[in-house]
Write a protein that holds these residues in place. Sequence first.
Motif, PDB file in Angstrom:
ATOM      1  N   GLY A   1       0.786  -1.222   0.000  1.00 18.79           N
ATOM      2  CA  GLY A   1       0.000   0.000   0.000  1.00 18.79           C
ATOM      3  C   GLY A   1       0.820   1.275   0.000  1.00 18.79           C
ATOM      4  O   GLY A   1       0.284   2.366  -0.202  1.00 18.79           O
ATOM      5  N   GLU A   2       2.136   1.156   0.238  1.00 16.10           N
ATOM      6  CA  GLU A   2       3.018   2.325   0.315  1.00 16.10           C
ATOM      7  C   GLU A   2       3.793   2.553  -0.976  1.00 16.10           C
ATOM      8  O   GLU A   2       4.422   3.597  -1.133  1.00 16.10           O
ATOM      9  N   LEU A   3       3.758   1.565  -1.870  1.00 16.08           N
ATOM     10  CA  LEU A   3       4.686   1.581  -3.003  1.00 16.08           C
ATOM     11  C   LEU A   3       4.493   2.798  -3.905  1.00 16.08           C
ATOM     12  O   LEU A   3       5.458   3.479  -4.247  1.00 16.08           O
ATOM     13  N   GLU A   4       3.235   3.070  -4.291  1.00 14.83           N
ATOM     14  CA  GLU A   4       3.022   4.164  -5.242  1.00 14.83           C
ATOM     15  C   GLU A   4       3.461   5.493  -4.651  1.00 14.83           C
ATOM     16  O   GLU A   4       4.129   6.295  -5.322  1.00 14.83           O
ATOM     17  N   ARG A   5       3.103   5.751  -3.402  1.00 13.38           N
ATOM     18  CA  ARG A   5       3.526   7.005  -2.789  1.00 13.38           C
ATOM     19  C   ARG A   5       5.043   7.082  -2.661  1.00 13.38           C
ATOM     20  O   ARG A   5       5.649   8.138  -2.886  1.00 13.38           O
ATOM     21  N   GLY A   6       5.688   5.976  -2.305  1.00 13.28           N
ATOM     22  CA  GLY A   6       7.140   5.972  -2.201  1.00 13.28           C
ATOM     23  C   GLY A   6       7.804   6.252  -3.529  1.00 13.28           C
ATOM     24  O   GLY A   6       8.759   7.046  -3.619  1.00 13.28           O
ATOM     25  N   VAL A   7       7.305   5.624  -4.598  1.00 19.36           N
ATOM     26  CA  VAL A   7       7.885   5.835  -5.923  1.00 19.36           C
ATOM     27  C   VAL A   7       7.668   7.269  -6.390  1.00 19.36           C
ATOM     28  O   VAL A   7       8.571   7.902  -6.959  1.00 19.36           O
ATOM     29  N   LEU A   8       6.479   7.810  -6.144  1.00 15.37           N
ATOM     30  CA  LEU A   8       6.198   9.184  -6.557  1.00 15.37           C
ATOM     31  C   LEU A   8       7.057  10.187  -5.792  1.00 15.37           C
ATOM     32  O   LEU A   8       7.556  11.164  -6.379  1.00 15.37           O
ATOM     33  N   LEU A   9       7.239   9.980  -4.493  1.00 18.42           N
ATOM     34  CA  LEU A   9       8.102  10.877  -3.718  1.00 18.42           C
ATOM     35  C   LEU A   9       9.552  10.744  -4.151  1.00 18.42           C
ATOM     36  O   LEU A   9      10.287  11.743  -4.214  1.00 18.42           O
ATOM     37  N   PHE A  10       9.993   9.517  -4.445  1.00 22.79           N
ATOM     38  CA  PHE A  10      11.341   9.311  -4.990  1.00 22.79           C
ATOM     39  C   PHE A  10      11.505  10.098  -6.286  1.00 22.79           C
ATOM     40  O   PHE A  10      12.497  10.811  -6.488  1.00 22.79           O
ATOM     41  N   GLY A  11      10.516   9.963  -7.198  1.00 23.83           N
ATOM     42  CA  GLY A  11      10.598  10.668  -8.470  1.00 23.83           C
ATOM     43  C   GLY A  11      10.560  12.172  -8.304  1.00 23.83           C
ATOM     44  O   GLY A  11      11.260  12.908  -9.010  1.00 23.83           O
ATOM     45  N   TYR A  12       9.751  12.647  -7.360  1.00 23.36           N
ATOM     46  CA  TYR A  12       9.655  14.082  -7.084  1.00 23.36           C
ATOM     47  C   TYR A  12      11.006  14.623  -6.621  1.00 23.36           C
ATOM     48  O   TYR A  12      11.521  15.615  -7.167  1.00 23.36           O
ATOM     49  N   LEU A  13      11.618  13.963  -5.638  1.00 24.26           N
ATOM     50  CA  LEU A  13      12.917  14.414  -5.142  1.00 24.26           C
ATOM     51  C   LEU A  13      13.986  14.277  -6.218  1.00 24.26           C
ATOM     52  O   LEU A  13      14.867  15.142  -6.358  1.00 24.26           O
TER      53      LEU A  13
ATOM     54  N   PHE B   1      11.718   6.601   4.053  1.00 20.96           N
ATOM     55  CA  PHE B   1      12.590   7.758   3.915  1.00 20.96           C
ATOM     56  C   PHE B   1      13.953   7.406   3.315  1.00 20.96           C
ATOM     57  O   PHE B   1      14.536   8.192   2.571  1.00 20.96           O
ATOM     58  N   GLY B   2      14.485   6.230   3.644  1.00 21.54           N
ATOM     59  CA  GLY B   2      15.759   5.839   3.053  1.00 21.54           C
ATOM     60  C   GLY B   2      15.656   5.694   1.548  1.00 21.54           C
ATOM     61  O   GLY B   2      16.516   6.168   0.787  1.00 21.54           O
ATOM     62  N   PHE B   3      14.579   5.029   1.097  1.00 20.61           N
ATOM     63  CA  PHE B   3      14.356   4.861  -0.341  1.00 20.61           C
ATOM     64  C   PHE B   3      14.118   6.206  -1.020  1.00 20.61           C
ATOM     65  O   PHE B   3      14.686   6.502  -2.078  1.00 20.61           O
ATOM     66  N   ILE B   4      13.287   7.049  -0.405  1.00 15.81           N
ATOM     67  CA  ILE B   4      13.009   8.358  -0.993  1.00 15.81           C
ATOM     68  C   ILE B   4      14.283   9.201  -1.064  1.00 15.81           C
ATOM     69  O   ILE B   4      14.566   9.855  -2.065  1.00 15.81           O
ATOM     70  N   GLY B   5      15.083   9.162   0.016  1.00 15.79           N
ATOM     71  CA  GLY B   5      16.313   9.952   0.047  1.00 15.79           C
ATOM     72  C   GLY B   5      17.301   9.576  -1.037  1.00 15.79           C
ATOM     73  O   GLY B   5      18.088  10.417  -1.489  1.00 15.79           O
ATOM     74  N   SER B   6      17.275   8.305  -1.478  1.00 15.79           N
ATOM     75  CA  SER B   6      18.191   7.907  -2.549  1.00 15.79           C
ATOM     76  C   SER B   6      17.848   8.610  -3.857  1.00 15.79           C
ATOM     77  O   SER B   6      18.675   8.665  -4.775  1.00 15.79           O
ATOM     78  N   GLY B   7      16.642   9.183  -3.942  1.00 15.61           N
ATOM     79  CA  GLY B   7      16.298   9.971  -5.117  1.00 15.61           C
ATOM     80  C   GLY B   7      17.172  11.205  -5.261  1.00 15.61           C
ATOM     81  O   GLY B   7      17.422  11.670  -6.380  1.00 15.61           O
ATOM     82  N   ALA B   8      17.653  11.747  -4.122  1.00 19.06           N
ATOM     83  CA  ALA B   8      18.531  12.927  -4.179  1.00 19.06           C
ATOM     84  C   ALA B   8      19.871  12.571  -4.822  1.00 19.06           C
ATOM     85  O   ALA B   8      20.378  13.295  -5.687  1.00 19.06           O
ATOM     86  N   ILE B   9      20.455  11.441  -4.404  1.00 18.30           N
ATOM     87  CA  ILE B   9      21.732  11.022  -4.995  1.00 18.30           C
ATOM     88  C   ILE B   9      21.543  10.673  -6.460  1.00 18.30           C
ATOM     89  O   ILE B   9      22.370  11.033  -7.310  1.00 18.30           O
TER      90      ILE B   9
END
Length: 416
Positions: A24-36, A156-164
């Motif tokens: 249930g968290e996957l889509e939001r996690g992927v979208l936040l990753f892509g946003y960052l 947050f760890g997965f989303i933060g990797s979007g910055a790198i």
Amino acid sequence: MHPQRPFWAPVSRLATRVLGIRPGELERGVLLFGYLFLVIGSFVAGKATRDALFLFRFSARQLPYVDIAVAVLVGVWVAIYIRVGQRVSVRTLISGSLVFFASNSLLFWYLSHFREAPWVLPVVYVWVGMFGVIAAAQVWTLANYVLTTREAKRLFGFIGSGAISGNIVGGFVVQHTATRFGAESTLIGMAVALLICSVLVDRLWRLRDVGAAGDDDDLREGTDRGPTGLRESVQQIAASPYLRAIAAVILASSFVTAVAAWQFKAIAVAAIRDKDGLTAFFGSFTFYTGVLSLLLQWLVTSRLLRRFGLGVALSVVPVALALGSVGLLISGSLAAAILLRGSDQVLRYSIDRPAAELLYLPLPAEQTLQVKSFIDTVVWRLGDGLSGLVILLLATGLQWPAAQIGWVNLVLLGGW
């Protein structure tokens, strides 16, 4: 829990096993990753472009003036941003900011490419600096609205990797587009990426947990979770020795980093006199440091924190910068400047930033959001502004060579 599309099913199972992300968290996690990812990629591209354009027209000794301007205007910008945030919905505030930045990017591309007015380049430099402060912070603000505390700990760890990843791809794109289409062309790419981000924000807002965020789409930032003003943030930091210590570390860190960045730019522009070539060089540097940073984050960071603890992890960057500053003082070469700046870029995003985030864990969630926003914007840019004043005094006033300003950093690194 949101129903999963058939396409997501195997991806969800893989994400659950590898990353610990629940279906249930996957889509939001992927979208936040892509946003960052898009925000940081845009910032990296904009920073490489603004540095090259400014240094091509002006001297490196004039850089402190625009750095000081960024530091001053960020405080004004954040104060206005908080006030506006108390009157409009979070979705409207963030989406409106992204569209505003995108339109500015297209305007600056037109002015720099067709008009070539000298005043445009300092404005672009300051604008990119302010964009980098606000846009990245907005990603985490939105994440606090669309994720519960438990979801945030997992994601947050997965989303933060979007910055790198954004650093890597942004550097790669600049590296290959600047020499082919000109440095100014990256401003068009920035505008497109930011408009895509506004679409992602709208989708994320629709996916937010209604039970946690409330039923009203006009939920206002600052009513119960957002910052209420600069004065309140300053009062909270002043009243807590722990928060004062965090702010002091961030201030010293931003000061030293800004001085090292100026040394790197000043030495680079002396060695590379072509505008598009300089832009490509900055892009290549960001690309390779991003790759190394990602590898370190995957292979070293968690092991370092588990085995040696937070104190050692927080000491890695100042020790590396001290060694790099000594090397630059001895040789004064571009290679030494690359090693100094590269050690900061690689270690800061892979080790220092995750370790610094852990400093906020003892704080209540509401206080963390308010104080961290203030420290990450105003305090960080204050360090940039102070470094600009010191560089003006030493480089412009006393005519010190770029490498010799490293003596100031060595003194500050001991305090850090």
